[in-house]
Each structure stands twice: as structure tokens, then as C-alpha cells.
Design a protein around this motif. Structure first.
Motif, short mmCIF file in Angstrom:
data_model
loop_
_atom_site.label_atom_id
_atom_site.label_comp_id
_atom_site.label_asym_id
_atom_site.label_seq_id
_atom_site.Cartn_x
_atom_site.Cartn_y
_atom_site.Cartn_z
N GLY A 71 0.80 -1.23 -0.09
CA GLY A 71 -0.03 0.04 -0.02
C GLY A 71 0.86 1.14 0.15
O GLY A 71 1.81 1.35 -0.43
N SER A 393 -8.43 0.16 11.41
CA SER A 393 -7.56 -1.02 11.29
C SER A 393 -8.38 -2.07 11.71
O SER A 393 -9.15 -2.08 12.49
N TYR A 414 -4.91 -4.64 7.90
CA TYR A 414 -5.20 -3.50 6.95
C TYR A 414 -5.38 -2.12 7.73
O TYR A 414 -6.23 -2.23 8.59
N THR A 415 -4.96 -1.23 7.33
CA THR A 415 -5.08 0.09 8.02
C THR A 415 -5.48 1.20 6.90
O THR A 415 -4.86 1.36 5.79
N ARG A 416 -6.57 2.01 7.36
CA ARG A 416 -6.91 2.99 6.27
C ARG A 416 -6.52 4.48 7.35
O ARG A 416 -6.92 4.59 8.31
N ASN A 439 -3.75 3.65 2.00
CA ASN A 439 -4.19 2.33 2.42
C ASN A 439 -2.93 1.60 2.78
O ASN A 439 -1.59 1.56 1.94
N TRP A 441 -1.16 -2.18 4.40
CA TRP A 441 -1.34 -3.53 4.69
C TRP A 441 -0.05 -4.21 5.10
O TRP A 441 1.03 -3.69 4.46
#
Length: 451
Positions: A71, A393, A414-416, A439, A441
Motif C-alpha cells: 500500500g 484498522s 489492513y489500515t486506512r 491504505n 497493509w
């Protein structure tokens, strides 16, 4: 006299001489041998230290981690994406060892605990650590407990999710996770109720600012510049209180903390847009939170736990130190020369347990929302804009027990990340930042041996 008579007489004489010499030597008894005895009072693994009534348990673990990152890598008020200096993959090995000594006294349990961790190449949640990071050694815990007293370097008493659960391997979650120098007392009221009052070192709950204007001559912050906040020296410790109710079905808890924000002098030559100079500031922030734990009897170790908190000027208690982007407590207002406190909220939820005797699974979701009012100079250089960070997350992992003490675990996270920068222009190369979304990951495996 025959030869036989001569031999018998000589033997008798030698025996008499030996007996006479032996009579002159001191009499001794066999030395008592101290054997290590098992101590069953505090669970498996404890043994009595020879010659004492203290029980000791020595334990440790080795963690071998293998990870990949993908990402975009977010940066503070800058471009996103991984550069050639960032890691897209990384290995790390960590060793831990701990000592737990306990003695039952007339006044209650006396306990001392010490743990040290050693990392070969520590990596951040976003892989930002570069290839030149070397070995690190840290004291994880070092505290004394006597009855209800806890003194030393221990986990903060704000919340309990991170200390008792927090079952991600690397994936970020947003909750208070700091170890702090503290002195605390826990009172037991019966029926599962207990209350703790903890005085904690404020330095362990600070989130310092970024490098900002640094000049040797008087200067006015220009469009696109921000003024850094530098944490000053501590004068007042943090005060943390928690009320907790433990039952067979689970736990309920509420907690609160007070935190001082004291600015340090960055550059006395800085002049703010309204013509005033930098002024020192002392402000006090706070955080409040709550926890709900529900045990799931149908699953071995089954649990569902939710922890949430709100903070104003005490963002460490939100878990901002665990965020992929990173955060701070405060910014200077570039017009007034005052410290503007960061405020926001965070939450984390975990569902997990042993689905079979060999397999353990955990699913963790977490969210962080922090904002800083009047933090930045706007594009025109005529006013201020707000700055905000939002991170969400979700993490899942699965652990297989090969044999007792040896596990292999895999995890995907996964983290936004969203930055809300208002109408802000970066300096020296102007470029308007409205919002930035990234994004991130990561995935990997951990091989762990516990002994």
C-alpha cells in the motif's frame, strides 16, 4: 618370636598411632545439602530459592518474525507512498526473559517482577524503520507489589485491554499501551469490585511535536508553515483512577486520567502573525474511558472485549503512539502563540479464543479520530486551519500449537489512514493539501518458543 607375631604387633601399633592422631582432629558432621523444591502456592513453574521462603519463576520466549508491507506509506503533512529508504519486507527476532519472585507474608503477598526485551531489527506498523536499525534492549517491566501497593515501572492503570488481551501480533490498535513509572494502590471491596488510584510519570504519557520553524532571527510564520510544539519539563504527574468489577461472566471498568501539557521554549525569536512572540503555556488535559469484557463459555478462552476512550489534551491515552502515521498531543496556535490541545476518541474490539486445542484465532478492529483546532497556517497566510487524523484498522490472526511451548502464527492487517489538512500549503514548495487518504497493509508469520 615368630614372623606372624611380629606382623600382628606392627599392625596393632600403627592402628594405635592412627587412633591417637584422629583423637586430636575436630569432629565434623556431613554437610546438609540444599535441594531445589517445587513451590505449588503460585501455580506451575515456581520453585523455592534455596534457604528462603521466596518462590521464583524464570521464563522467556524467542520470537522470529517475517513480514511484508504494501500500500501507501503515509507521512505527516507530506506525500504518501513508500520510498527507497522504506522497507517492503523485514525480518526481526526478539528475545524476552522475565523473573517473578513471590513471598507470602503476614501483611499479604510480596512480589517483584522484572522483564527485559531484546530486538534485532524492530519494525514499525508501516515498515518505516530503515535497514540501519540495530539491536535494542529495553526494560519491559520492573515493579514491586505488596498487598494493594504497586510501585515501579508497570503498565498504566488506564484501561486493561492492552495489558490483558491485545492479541494482535503486529497490527495496530488504538488503546493505552504505555508502561509508566508509577505508584498505585488497589483497594478490594468484595463482590469483585476494586478501585485503583495511580500516580504516573507524565513523561511516559507525552506525545511530542514535530520540528517546525527554526531560525536565528525574528521571523513571522509564512503561509504553509506550522509551528512545532515542544513538550516542556514535567511539574505535575498524571493522576489515573479506575473502578473495576470482575465476575465469572466478564468484567466492567471505567477509568479517568489527568495530564499536564507544559510548553518548552523552541525559539524566542519567533514572532507570530498577530505580532506577539512565543509565550509559554501550562494547560491540563484529561481522558476518560470504559471497558466491557464478555467471556464465551462455549469456547476455550473465548472472549469479546470492547474498550473506548475520549481525550482532550491527553491523546496518549487514545493510543496515538500505536498509529501508523503517528501523532502528537498539541500544536502551537501560530496567531496567538498558545498551545492548542489535541482531542479525539478511539475504540478497539476483539473477538477470540481457542477454536480447537491446537488452533487459536483472533479478530481485532480499531478506530482513531484525533483533531487539532487552529493548528496550521492557511494557504493565504491570513488565518489558521484545523488538522485531523483518522485511522481505522482490522487485524486477523491464526495460531497453531505444534507442541507445548512452540507455536506458528500468521496475521494479516489492513489500515486506512486519512489526513484532513484544510486549506494548507506546504513550504517551501507550495501544494494545497485538502485531504490525503492512504491504505497500508502488512502480512507475516511468527514462530515463537515459550519456556
Amino acid at each position: 618370636m615368630t614372623m606372624k607375631s611380629l606382623l600382628l604387633g606392627a599392625a596393632a601399633g600403627i592402628a594405635a598411632i592412627g587412633a591417637a592422631q584422629a583423637a586430636d582432629l575436630p569432629m565434623t558432621k556431613g554437610e546438609a545439602v540444599e535441594y531445589v523444591k517445587v513451590c505449588t502456592s503460585f501455580g506451575p513453574g515456581f520453585f523455592y530459592i534455596p534457604g528462603t521462603d521466596t518462590c521464583l519463576k524464570i521464563g522467556g520466549e524467542i520470537r522470529a518474525d517475517y513480514r511484508v508491507f504494501g500500500g501507501d506509506r503515509p507521512s505527516f503533512l507530506g506525500s504518501s507512498s513508500f520510498s527507497r529508504d522504506d522497507n517492503r519486507s523485514g525480518f526481526n527476532t526478539e528475545a524476552r526473559i522475565w523473573f517473578d519472585a513471590r513471598t507470602q507474608t503476614d501483611w499479604g503477598l510480596l512480589r517483584s517482577y522484572f522483564q527485559i526485551d531484546a530486538d534485532s531489527h524492530p519494525l514499525s506498523a508501516g515498515g518505516r524503520s530503515n535497514a540501519y536499525n540495530g539491536n535494542t534492549f529495553t526494560i519491559d517491566k520492573a515493579f514491586i507489589q505488596f498487598g494493594g501497593l504497586t510501585a515501579g515501572y508497570a503498565h498504566s492503570f488506564f484501561g486493561f485491554y492492552d495489558n490483558e488481551y491485545g492479541d494482535t501480533i503486529w497490527g495496530p490498535y488504538y488503546a493505552e499501551s504505555n508502561t509508566s513509572n508509577l505508584i498505585a494502590y488497589t483497594a478490594q471491596f468484595g463482590g469483585g469490585f476494586n478501585a485503583t488510584l495511580s500516580i504516573e510519570d507524565a513523561r511516559d504519557h507525552n506525545q511530542n511535536g514535530f520540528a517546525g520553524i527554526d531560525t536565528t532571527a525574528p521571523v513571522v510564520p509564512a503561509a504553509g508553515e506550522f509551528v512545532a510544539f515542544n513538550q516542556g519539563g514535567t511539574t505535575v504527574p498524571d493522576v489515573v483512577a479506575q473502578l473495576r468489577w470482575d465476575q465469572d461472566w466478564g468484567t466492567l471498568a471505567v477509568q479517568a486520567a489527568g495530564h499536564e501539557q507544559r510548553s518548552g521554549v523552541i525559539n524566542p525569536n519567533v514572532t507570530f502573525i498577530n505580532g506577539t512572540g512565543e509565550r509559554n503555556s501550562n494547560k491540563y488535559g484529561f481522558a476518560v474511558g470504559g471497558d466491557v469484557l464478555i467471556k464465551i463459555p462455549a469456547i476455550d478462552g473465548g472472549h469479546f472485549i470492547v474498550e473506548g476512550q475520549y481525550a482532550d489534551g491527553a491523546t496518549d491515552y487514545l493510543g496515538v503512539g500505536n498509529s501508523v502515521l503517528g501523532s502528537v498531543d498539541n500544536f502551537y496556535n501560530p496567531f496567538l502563540g498558545n498551545v492548542e490541545r489535541g482531542k479525539g476518541w478511539s475504540a478497539v474490539a476483539e473477538l477470540g479464543g481457542n477454536i480447537t486445542p491446537q488452533w487459536n484465532a483472533n479478530l481485532v478492529a480499531s478506530y482513531l479520530d484525533v483533531r487539532y483546532d487552529n493548528a496550521l497556517v492557511n494557504a493565504a497566510g491570513t488565518g489558521t486551519v484545523d488538522y485531523g487524523i483518522k485511522e481505522g484498522s482490522i487485524v486477523g490472526n491464526l495460531t497453531y500449537t505444534v507442541v507445548k511451548g512452540l507455536t506458528i502464527a500468521g496475521e494479516v492487517a489492513y489500515t486506512r489512514v486519512e489526513q484532513h489538512n484544510g486549506d494548507f500549503v506546504t513550504a517551501p514548495a507550495p501544494g494545497v493539501f485538502k485531504d490525503e487518504k492512504d491504505n497500508v497493509w502488512q502480512a507475516g508469520i511468527r514462530i515463537k518458543r515459550v519456556f
